[in-house]
Design a protein around this motif. Structure first.
Motif, short mmCIF file in Angstrom:
data_model
loop_
_atom_site.label_atom_id
_atom_site.label_comp_id
_atom_site.label_asym_id
_atom_site.label_seq_id
_atom_site.Cartn_x
_atom_site.Cartn_y
_atom_site.Cartn_z
N THR A 51 0.81 -1.22 0.00
CA THR A 51 0.00 0.00 0.00
C THR A 51 0.85 1.27 0.00
N VAL A 52 2.17 1.13 0.01
CA VAL A 52 3.05 2.30 -0.13
C VAL A 52 2.97 2.84 -1.56
N LEU A 53 2.73 1.97 -2.54
CA LEU A 53 2.73 2.37 -3.95
C LEU A 53 1.72 3.49 -4.26
N ALA A 88 7.35 6.02 -8.94
CA ALA A 88 6.59 5.59 -7.77
C ALA A 88 6.95 4.15 -7.38
N LEU A 89 7.06 3.29 -8.36
CA LEU A 89 7.41 1.89 -8.09
C LEU A 89 8.81 1.78 -7.51
N LEU A 90 9.75 2.55 -8.07
CA LEU A 90 11.12 2.52 -7.57
C LEU A 90 11.21 3.02 -6.12
N SER A 92 8.79 2.94 -3.99
CA SER A 92 8.02 2.03 -3.13
C SER A 92 8.86 0.88 -2.61
N VAL A 93 10.05 0.74 -3.12
CA VAL A 93 10.94 -0.32 -2.63
C VAL A 93 11.14 -0.22 -1.13
N ALA A 94 10.99 0.99 -0.58
CA ALA A 94 11.16 1.17 0.86
C ALA A 94 10.18 0.31 1.63
N GLY A 95 8.93 0.29 1.18
CA GLY A 95 7.92 -0.51 1.87
C GLY A 95 8.24 -1.99 1.85
N PHE A 96 8.66 -2.48 0.69
CA PHE A 96 8.98 -3.90 0.58
C PHE A 96 10.29 -4.24 1.28
N ALA A 97 11.22 -3.29 1.29
CA ALA A 97 12.50 -3.53 1.95
C ALA A 97 12.32 -3.75 3.44
N LEU A 98 11.34 -3.09 4.03
CA LEU A 98 11.13 -3.21 5.47
C LEU A 98 10.63 -4.61 5.88
N LEU A 99 10.29 -5.42 4.88
CA LEU A 99 9.89 -6.80 5.18
C LEU A 99 11.09 -7.66 5.57
N THR A 100 12.29 -7.17 5.27
CA THR A 100 13.49 -7.94 5.57
C THR A 100 14.21 -7.34 6.78
N SER A 101 15.12 -8.09 7.35
CA SER A 101 15.84 -7.61 8.53
C SER A 101 16.78 -6.46 8.20
N TRP A 102 17.26 -6.41 6.95
CA TRP A 102 18.20 -5.35 6.56
C TRP A 102 17.47 -4.20 5.86
#
Length: 198
Positions: A51-53, A88-90, A92-102
């Motif tokens: 939903t960040v997108l 916007a898609l590029l 939005s990587v922040a939202g998906f990145a937060l799914l990982t530990s790094w």
């Protein structure tokens, strides 16, 4: 020019366009509704990340609006329709990145570079990867300005929370107007340096 000058000039320019700025802020607020709902309802992290997108897509349009405000032109709400799905898609990587530990590292990078990528894309009419590249260059060229803008973004987020969301209507247009004014100044400075080096 220092950052306080940019902040004052951005706020003054936006004040003169307040009704349209509130409409631009409302677009951002509507786009953020799915993210807010996902966070408040305890939805799965992947859903909240997705939903960040819509928020980033709305911000690309608000950046076009803010660029007109920063130039001193009469901004049109039609600018809000000039969105950049790739940028916007590029971002939005922040939202998906937060799914990982790094994920905090790319998320922080997006927070620092993102406003300049949005502003560069709007000021120069660049899109997608080119806008991100411009944002990276501008943030690296004057890192203190980039960190100050990041600090303003964090403070604005706390102000929105403290005002129970009332200030959300003006935060995105204000921050992007400041970023567009900074970007215009930095680009003029870089162009002058490059012209002198020839």
């Amino acid at each position: 020019m220092d950052n306080s000058t940019f902040a004052r000039a951005g706020a003054t320019a936006l004040w003169h366009e307040l009704p349209r700025a509130l409409a631009a802020g409302a677009v951002t607020l509507v786009a953020a509704a799915p993210l807010t709902a996902a966070l408040l309802s305890g939805a799965p992290r992947w859903l909240a990340a997705a939903t960040v997108l819509p928020v980033m897509l709305a911000l690309t349009g608000v950046a076009s609006f803010a660029a007109a405000v920063a130039r001193g032109d009469e901004p049109s709400l039609a600018a809000l329709r000039r969105v950049d799905p790739v940028l916007a898609l590029l971002l939005s990587v922040a939202g998906f990145a937060l799914l990982t530990s790094w994920g905090v590292v790319p998320a922080a990078a997006v927070l620092i570079v993102g406003p300049y990528a949005l502003a560069y894309g709007a000021v120069r009419g660049k899109r997608g990867l080119t806008a991100v590249r411009g944002g990276v260059i501008l943030a690296a060229y004057r890192p203190t300005w980039a960190l100050t803008l990041t600090g303003l973004t964090v403070i604005a987020a706390f102000a929105v929370a403290a005002s129970a969301g009332v200030l959300a209507l003006v935060v995105a247009p204000l921050l992007l107007t400041i970023a567009c004014r900074q970007t215009t100044t930095l680009l003029a400075e870089i162009d002058t340096v490059q012209a002198g080096a020839r």
